[in-house]
Design an enzyme around this catalytic site. Sequence first.
Site, short mmCIF file in Angstrom:
data_model
loop_
_atom_site.label_atom_id
_atom_site.label_comp_id
_atom_site.label_asym_id
_atom_site.label_seq_id
_atom_site.Cartn_x
_atom_site.Cartn_y
_atom_site.Cartn_z
N CYS A 42 0.82 -1.22 0.00
CA CYS A 42 0.00 0.00 0.00
C CYS A 42 0.85 1.27 0.00
CB CYS A 42 -0.94 0.00 1.20
SG CYS A 42 -0.15 -0.37 2.78
N HIS A 102 -2.71 6.51 4.58
CA HIS A 102 -1.28 6.66 4.87
C HIS A 102 -0.79 8.02 4.38
CE1 HIS A 102 -1.43 2.56 5.89
NE2 HIS A 102 -0.76 2.02 4.89
#
Length: 350
Positions: A131, A243
């Site tokens: 990711c 994130h």
Amino acid sequence: MGFNVAVVGATGAVGREMLNILAERRFPVAAVHAVASERSAGSEISFGEDKVLKIEDLDHFDFKGIDIALFSPGAKISAVHAPRAARAGAVVIDNTSQFRMDKDVPLIVPEVNPEAIAQYEKRGIIANPNCSTIQMVVALKPLHDLARIKRVVVATYQSVSGAGREAMDELFNQTRAIYVNDPVKKEQFTKQIAFNCIPHIDIFMDDGSTKEEWKMASETRKILDPAIAVRATCVRVPVFISHGEAVNVEFEQPLSEDAARNALKAAPGIIVIDHRADEGYVTPVEAAGEDSVYVSRIRHDPTVPHGLDLWVVADNLRKGAALNAVQIAEVLARDYLTQSAGAPRRRYVG
């Protein structure tokens, strides 16, 4: 007409998001199978606004007739069942770390290296990157095309959802415990995550790096350019979803802030929000639930000959996992597979 699709690991956070995104983007499905472990078999899960799927047991699931299998059940499970699905004729898009560095398995971010999807024919498997790697290479690609990247130094601020549903529960439970003066219990993380930052994601390696940091370096080179040097420090932060990354980039040639900003604005999958004022940037909370990679804080780095700094944010469950996998499936469906009721379903190209 449409494609027969299986989502493996359908009850996990990423698997559920895969089902949501398949429905949201109106992927051309003839049938969808939600597949998970034996303990979840027989339970139900939503697909779209008005359809409910019954969970099927992975150990006994027959992949014959499945065109595309989206996998996110954990690396050890993918190691066993992804090759089995490929042998049955499905094209597997695997979200785990199991096949990412296999030389015969393409590692794909559709905005960056869609042409590499053609290599799926070697093993019938396509890997979804980590990711944190995905959002970074989406931002780096248009800049690399302009000035060639020499070196990247990145510090990540990774949400707990990257460690699964239990990790999200732990952040919630620890936060509540602190407010009511209960003992703080650690189960998913090595240290308290509530109101804290943990510079440790995945296992430690011999050189002192963690596996997550190694993944970012190795995957970036495989996807974008093997000549790029990457140094990462990966940190878990008390955020539920999305994130953030502070990315320092050194180029081989000069690249101005304006040229970089214009290239990023023109690139697919990126939204630039970069105003040098209060709230003139994107944070993880604002990126949650969104499909784009957001770039802010674009500025010249005077400490190296040709340097820029970027702040990059994305929803790790969507673009960092499920959405990227579905985008790969969309390219497969458009360019490589045929919609038919019987074999052969693959259309070999080139």
